[in-house]
Every structure is written in structure tokens, then in C-alpha cells.
Write an enzyme that holds these catalytic residues in place. Structure first.
Site, PDB file in Angstrom:
ATOM      1  N   ASP A  12       0.846  -1.192   0.000  1.00  0.00           N
ATOM      2  CA  ASP A  12       0.000   0.000   0.000  1.00  0.00           C
ATOM      3  C   ASP A  12       0.882   1.243   0.000  1.00  0.00           C
ATOM      4  O   ASP A  12       1.705   1.426   0.897  1.00  0.00           O
ATOM      5  CB  ASP A  12      -0.874  -0.029   1.268  1.00  0.00           C
ATOM      6  N   GLU A 123       4.414 -17.018  -1.304  1.00  0.00           N
ATOM      7  CA  GLU A 123       5.719 -17.639  -1.115  1.00  0.00           C
ATOM      8  C   GLU A 123       5.739 -18.312   0.236  1.00  0.00           C
ATOM      9  O   GLU A 123       4.745 -18.373   0.936  1.00  0.00           O
ATOM     10  CB  GLU A 123       6.810 -16.565  -1.176  1.00  0.00           C
TER      11      GLU A 123
END
Length: 364
Positions: A12, A123
Site C-alpha cells: 500500500d 511464497e
DNA sequence: TCTGGGGTCCTAGGACCC
DNA sequence: TCTGGGGTCCTAGGACCC
């Protein structure tokens, strides 16, 4: 097998639009400033900065982004500028430059992709922090802007986490952290719980996410409907299985404008008609540029009392022609009561398809 | 001195079809 | 001279997000 559950990183940008403006006007750094309003006012003659202070700002509009210095005065995005002027009269008002923000947005996304090619990164936990630092470094090096990152088991939590340590924050949130870090927060922090839902929850004595998580699901379903009520309870408990989406087709394209002063349907008929046609032309140009045509033409009108009505009409065939859009929207206008002044007029085209020119050429 | 502009998603009723 | 249920499309409004 996996103590390494998947994680999702939410990236963000910090005070994005305002930060882009500060790259252009570095001399303003450190001053409270907001991006918003509608019109660039004429530079003053005193040789000072060309931007008005909030106290001198006249007209409609809301704050799009406020710097952290401005937020310290209690102003925030969405707040009316005239209201913000009471809280932070010395803050400067900069007009928005969306082309520039789009340019930076693309640079930012490229930088993230260069580090985490999967787009929505999934991941192993072990690499989470390291990867996030790499993303922040890459974004800083290519855009000179800072971002905050939240890493969590799902999108909902990652978004909340990204806001916990702004600006420049990196927050890793695991299942075990939910009670301590998420539950004390107000329900508004859940993406999808807005002002209306928060107010209704408050009447049930529910203010924090923890209180929502502990509420009787049947009560929520009863008050908010099956889907919404059940969703709120799941969200408060940190459960969310939405997939990461990296591409989506637009559903509608629209243009709308709020007038400087409310217009009278009869006395300002000529001006309204001209603006109406311009909006149709702009939508048509957007459709053309983006390669879409649409079947459902819509009209949006907001009265001086802020009540908003919409009308729409679906055509036989998709179009992106300004005159055809104007004709259909004009028919919609006839179905709308015109007994009050109007503050906003908008035109939209939905039910989009890739326009003919975009489709694979067919054999002659 | 109230409340931008661009979107997404959901709901709900009625038409219409099978 | 009564009674289905399901599915899809259209329309209008509203909550919400960035």
C-alpha cells in the site's frame, strides 16, 4: 506438511497522491497539504506558492489524499474541503493530477513485479520479511516513494496489517497474532464494513473486531442478512479464502461531474444540455481508447438535496458512439423527475464487450 | 460551508421463458 | 379458469472502496 502456510503480501503506497506531488514540489515537504478539489485556481500575485491554503479555498470538493502532517490536524480523505478548512486552515490544497498518479502507479507495479514476479506474491513464510524489504527498496529506488506492506495468511488480514505501521511499515501477521493485533481494532478496519454497517453494529454494542468475532452469528445473520451477516463474522475471525486476482475486465465506464453551483433544470437547460453531451463524448472517447463498447446506457443525477437517482436502458447492440449514447441517455433523462435543482450529472456505459475493432479479425 | 469521481458488488422485483 | 419452480435478463438503489 506445511507449517509454512501460504502468505499474501498487501502493498500500500503511503499518502500516494500527496507524495507524488511532493516529488514535484519538494519545497513543500513538511507542510500540511491535501490533494483535492476540482479546479486549479489562478496563481496569486504575491509571489508566494501558487497553491491556496485551505482557508482560502472556495468551492465544492473533498480531500483525495492528505499528507501525514495534515492528518495530524484530523483531516482525512473523503472529508469536504470546506470542513477540513476549519481543522487545518493553513494546509495547502493541490489539485489532483491523475495522469501523473497513473504514471507513478505503473512504475510502482513494475518495481514490485520485478522483485515478486507472481504479481500477487505467494511464497513461503520464511522468505516473507526479506521479500517485503526487497519490494520496499525497489519501490523507493524506482519511484522515490514509500510504501507499507502487510503480510498475512489471507487478503483480508494482509490489507489490515499493511495499515498497522504506516508509513513505511512492514507488518507480518500470523494466525496467533489475530487476537492481540486485530481484535482490538474498530470494525471499520475490515475492508467491506463501512459507516452504515459500523453504525448498525454499534447499536448492538459491537465496536471492535473482537466483539464482532465473539458475536452470535445468528444475530448477525438476522440483522444483516444471510450472506452479509455470515461474511462479517468470518471476516472478524480472520477467515477469508478469496484468491489473489491479477487481472480483471472492466464492467462499466462512466463520467460524471458535480457542478460548481446547482443547476436549474429549466433556467440552466442550455448549460445542462451542453454538459450532458460532453459527458457522452468523454465516455465515448474512453470506450474507444480502451477498446470497449457497451449495451447498457445509464444516467445518474444527483439533486441539490443529495438524493441520487439512476436510470438505464439496454440497447440491442453494443455501441461506443457518442450520439447513440447521448440518445439513449436522453431517453433515460425523460424518466427522471426534474422538480429540483441538480448538483451532479453522470453518464455510464455498462454490459461491456471488447469492441469490434478489438476482436480477432475474421476472414473476409 | 457539508458531502469528488471512478469503480465493484449485492439485493430485489418483475418480465419472460421453459 | 388454477398453479409449479428454475433460470436469466433488466432495472433501480445502496453500500462500499480507492
Amino acid at each position: 506438511m506445511d507449517g509454512d502456510a501460504r502468505f499474501i503480501a498487501h502493498v500500500d503506497m503511503d499518502a500516494f497522491y500527496a507524495s507524488v506531488e511532493l516529488l514535484r514540489y519538494p519545497e513543500l515537504r513538511g507542510r500540511p497539504l491535501v490533494v483535492g478539489g476540482r479546479r486549479r485556481s489562478a496563481p496569486d500575485e504575491s509571489g508566494g506558492t501558487p497553491f491556496p491554503a485551505l482557508r482560502d479555498y472556495k468551492g465544492r470538493g473533498v480531500i483525495t489524499t492528505a499528507t501525514y502532517e495534515a492528518r495530524a490536524f484530523g483531516v482525512h480523505s473523503g472529508m469536504a474541503l470546506m470542513k477540513a478548512a476549519k481543522l487545518a486552515p493553513d494546509a495547502l490544497v493541490l489539485p489532483a493530477d491523475f495522469d501523473e498518479y497513473r504514471r507513478y502507479s505503473r512504475m510502482f507495479k513494475d518495481a514490485v513485479r520485478a522483485v515478486a514476479p507472481h504479481g500477487g506474491a505467494e511464497e513461503a513464510w520464511a522468505r516473507a520479511r526479506e521479500l517485503a524489504r526487497s519490494i520496499q527498496r525497489a519501490v523507493r529506488e524506482t519511484t522515490a516513494l514509500s510504501c507499507s506492506i502487510g503480510i498475512a495468511p489471507n487478503k483480508l488480514l494482509a490489507k489490515i496489517a499493511s495499515e498497522l505501521e504506516k508509513p513505511g511499515g512492514l507488518t507480518v501477521l500470523r494466525e496467533d497474532d489475530i487476537a492481540a493485533r486485530i481484535w482490538p481494532l474498530p470494525v471499520r478496519k475490515i475492508n467491506g464494513v463501512g459507516p452504515k454497517a459500523a453504525a448498525r453494529l454499534e447499536t448492538l454494542g459491537i465496536r471492535t473486531i473482537g466483539e464482532l468475532a465473539g458475536a452470535d452469528p445468528m444475530l448477525l445473520v438476522e440483522r444483516f442478512g444471510g450472506k452479509h451477516g455470515a461474511w462479517m463474522h468470518e471476516a472478524a475471525n480472520g477467515r477469508d479464502d478469496r484468491p489473489v486476482v491479477t487481472h480483471s475486465e472492466p464492467k462499466l465506464i462512466s463520467r460524471e461531474t458535480t457542478f460548481e453551483d446547482d443547476l436549474h433544470p429549466e433556467r440552466d437547460r442550455a448549460a445542462l444540455s451542453r454538459i450532458f453531451t460532453e459527458l457522452c463524448e468523454r465516455v465515448a472517447a474512453d470506450l474507444e481508447r480502451k477498446g470497449y463498447a457497451g449495451r447498457t446506457i445509464g444516467l445518474k443525477l444527483r439533486y441539490d438535496n443529495f438524493k441520487t437517482v439512476t436510470r438505464d436502458r439496454t440497447l440491442e447492440e453494443p455501441t461506443r458512439d457518442a450520439a447513440a449514447i447521448r440518445r439513449a441517455a436522453g431517453e433515460c433523462l425523460k424518466r427522471v423527475p426534474l422538480g429540483r435543482r441538480i448538483r451532479l450529472l453522470g453518464v455510464r456505459v455498462g454490459a461491456l464487450t471488447k469492441s469490434a475493432a478489438e476482436q480477432a479479425p475474421r476472414g473476409a
